[in-house]
Design a protein around this motif. Structure first.
Motif, short mmCIF file in Angstrom:
data_model
loop_
_atom_site.label_atom_id
_atom_site.label_comp_id
_atom_site.label_asym_id
_atom_site.label_seq_id
_atom_site.Cartn_x
_atom_site.Cartn_y
_atom_site.Cartn_z
N GLN A 145 1.38 -1.52 0.10
CA GLN A 145 -0.28 -0.43 0.20
C GLN A 145 0.67 1.28 0.15
O GLN A 145 2.01 1.44 0.10
N GLU A 146 0.31 2.60 -0.38
CA GLU A 146 1.66 3.32 -0.06
C GLU A 146 1.55 4.07 1.21
O GLU A 146 2.48 4.50 1.68
N SER A 147 0.70 3.89 2.45
CA SER A 147 0.40 3.69 3.28
C SER A 147 0.07 3.06 4.33
O SER A 147 -0.93 2.17 3.69
N PHE A 148 0.87 2.92 5.70
CA PHE A 148 -0.50 2.45 5.94
C PHE A 148 -0.71 2.35 8.15
O PHE A 148 0.74 3.28 8.85
N SER A 149 -2.32 2.86 8.02
CA SER A 149 -2.47 3.29 9.67
C SER A 149 -2.41 2.96 10.90
O SER A 149 -1.87 1.39 9.99
N LYS A 150 -2.16 2.76 11.54
CA LYS A 150 -2.12 1.90 12.77
C LYS A 150 -3.26 1.49 13.09
O LYS A 150 -2.50 -0.35 12.97
N SER A 151 -3.83 1.07 12.63
CA SER A 151 -5.15 0.68 12.18
C SER A 151 -4.82 -0.37 11.46
O SER A 151 -5.46 -1.65 11.48
N ASP A 152 -4.69 -0.46 10.17
CA ASP A 152 -3.80 -1.40 9.11
C ASP A 152 -3.09 -2.28 9.66
O ASP A 152 -3.30 -3.30 9.31
N ARG A 153 -1.86 -2.00 10.43
CA ARG A 153 -1.26 -2.06 10.70
C ARG A 153 -1.57 -3.30 11.90
O ARG A 153 -1.70 -4.80 11.66
N GLU A 154 -2.52 -2.80 12.71
CA GLU A 154 -3.11 -3.80 13.63
C GLU A 154 -4.24 -4.97 13.73
O GLU A 154 -4.31 -6.03 13.69
N ILE A 155 -4.71 -5.04 12.21
CA ILE A 155 -5.86 -5.70 11.44
C ILE A 155 -5.39 -6.32 10.61
O ILE A 155 -5.26 -8.02 10.58
#
Length: 527
Positions: free
Chosen positions: A299-309
């Motif tokens: 992905q172009e960027s990963f949020s904290k939520s994305d990393r948790e998921i």
């Protein structure tokens, strides 16, 4: 006079605060607050740039842009760089700056792009909150070439309010996205438990993860030696099963992401799955202490939520794969028990009746004065019943290979001798084989020995078992009549079933045979 100015400043800040507190949608909020700011300060023109990194910016709000900057759907505001953004990216813009000659306006005049409406300068203020920067606020008016210290201080206060509001909205949106992601995760995990086959399970996880979370690419690597194997990917709305090994140099960034537990930038497109530079995040999938694979996303960027998921999906994936293994073992036990039951029934019923038939025919032949025709018929019955008993013993052995616990090669040797063959056996390497692998090798060996017994026209056979840390390899070789592989295909001689057994365990089966040159069967199963 000072009291009036102070009162105007308080009114401005109050108006801005009310506008900021009314919205949780970023773009409309920025547009509204910019309009209010210009209205209460009497300034004519303004725009807000938001930036997520160097050379990455968007014009999120603007009011009364000159025609030269508003042309072609505000193209001059969406491309190129300027002094204020360069200062911002270089972290040299820490406070409101008094009057900057605008490069965008200078370019517009130089290239005669349109009317600048007398606007030549603007003030620039960074948008910050809690040590985090979000972009810049630019304001100006035609003919205005300087701002007083009081005006700059007011703009800094407004910019701080805007920065705080941006941070609040980002936190709100992150929490909202987090809640939505966990709802999708719940739906995804419910579906996982419907799949009993581990291979189908992996494909389903990759498919649903990519479909649910809209990442550019989602995939899964199977842990293997010497190179990890890309099982499948989901990209552009399509699942693709790949099953391709990747060299260590292509795995550098993905292994780094696993080890560091955070996203890693792909360098020079070294990872060959994605056509453009991106960010990769990966999580190790472990069943107990066994590393079985890597789930990853681009992905172009990963949020904290994305990393948790991604971490949660990997954890659920490990549990689901472990459950599928338990189910497979349970099915094997059920199948083994059913084979044992059938073997007992055949032994206790059909075998005993065949034995009785043979003895009855033998006794009848010994009766005095039996006609020759009847004696020959009784002899045929006795011979056929004995052959049927031999075939029944072979069938019972196939259903329940008693003695396989004594060792794979010992069991195959015993089975070959039972068929009337003369086996030469050789074993290299030692390792306790998992029951499914041992069972598959035995069944494939059985089928190969049956084919030699029935079709090869020879009694000598060579069996070689080689065991390493990575795989078990069984080779069965005869010098018999052989066969034409193209003519026979996989649908006879049990070849299709043998290949399916090997494939189910991630292995391969090769058969080489020519007329009058014998046959070589070799199966390789990963341990």
């Amino acid at each position: 006079m000072g009291d009036q100015r102070h009162e105007r400043e308080l009114h401005t800040l109050k108006t801005i605060a009310e506008t900021l507190n009314r919205s949780t949608d970023l773009k409309p909020m920025l547009q509204a607050v910019l309009e209010d700011l210009l209205s209460v300060t009497g300034l004519n023109t303004g725009w807000i740039f938001l930036s997520t990194g160097k050379n990455k910016f968007t014009c999120e709000a603007d009011v009364r842009l000159p025609a030269a900057l508003a042309q072609k759907d505000k193209e001059p505001m969406c491309k190129g760089t300027c002094w204020c953004l360069k200062k911002y990216w270089d972290r040299r813009l820490n406070q409101a700056v008094n009057i900057i000659e605008c490069k965008r306006l200078e370019d517009a005049m130089h290239y005669k792009m349109g009317d600048t409406e007398g606007l030549t300068h603007h003030a620039t203020v960074p948008l910050t909150a809690a040590g985090e920067s979000f972009g810049i606020l630019n304001v100006g008016s035609p003919g205005k070439e300087s701002f007083s210290n009081d005006e700059l201080t007011l703009l800094e206060s407004v910019a701080f309010q805007i920065g705080t509001a941006i941070k609040r909205i980002q936190l709100y949106q992150d929490e909202q996205k987090r809640a939505e992601n966990y709802l999708r995760l719940e739906s995804l995990t419910r579906e996982l438990w419907r799949h009993e086959c581990a291979d189908d399970l992996i494909s389903a996880i990759v498919h649903r993860t990519g479909e649910s979370f809209n990442w550019s690419l989602v995939g899964y690597f199977l842990k293997s030696t010497p190179n990890d194997v890309l099982h499948s990917i989901y990209k552009d709305g399509e699942l693709r099963v790949v099953n391709e090994a990747y060299p260590a140099e292509a795995m550098h960034e993905i292994n780094e992401a696993v080890q560091n537990g955070k996203p890693v930038a792909l360098k020079n497109n070294a990872f060959p799955l994605h056509p453009k530079p991106s960010i990769i995040h990966a999580r190790e999938v472990k069943v107990r202490d066994e590393h079985i694979g890597i789930l990853f996303a681009l992905q172009e960027s990963f949020s904290k939520s994305d990393r948790e998921i991604l971490r949660a999906v990997a954890d659920h994936m490990a549990l689901a794969i472990e459950q599928s293994r338990v189910n497979e073992k349970r099915q094997e036990l059920i199948l083994s028990e059913e084979r044992n039951r059938l073997a007992r029934d055949l032994h206790d019923s059909v075998s005993q009746k065949l034995f009785s038939l043979s003895m009855t025919a033998r006794g009848a032949r010994n009766i005095p004065n039996v006609p020759n025709v009847l004696s020959d018929a009784l002899q045929d019955i006795q011979q056929l019943s004995q052959e049927a008993m031999q075939e029944m013993r072979t069938l019972i052995w196939q259903l329940r290979p008693v003695g396989i616990e004594a060792g794979l090669m010992t069991s195959l040797k015993t089975y070959a001798i039972g068929l009337g063959l003369y086996p030469t056996c050789d074993v290299s390497g030692f390792k306790l084989l998992p029951r499914p692998i041992e069972e598959a090798l035995f069944r494939i060996g059985q089928e190969s020995l049956n084919n030699i017994h029935k079709h090869a026209g020879v009694s000598e056979v060579t069996l070689h078992l080689q065991i390493t840390e990575q795989e078990a390899c069984l080779t069965i070789l005869d010098n018999g009549s052989g066969f034409n592989q193209e003519a026979v295909g996989d649908f006879t001689l049990g070849l299709r079933g043998m290949k399916e057994r090997a494939s189910l365990l991630g292995g391969t089966l090769s058969i080489v045979s020519k007329r009058k040159n014998g046959t070589k069967v070799q199966v390789r199963l990963p341990i």
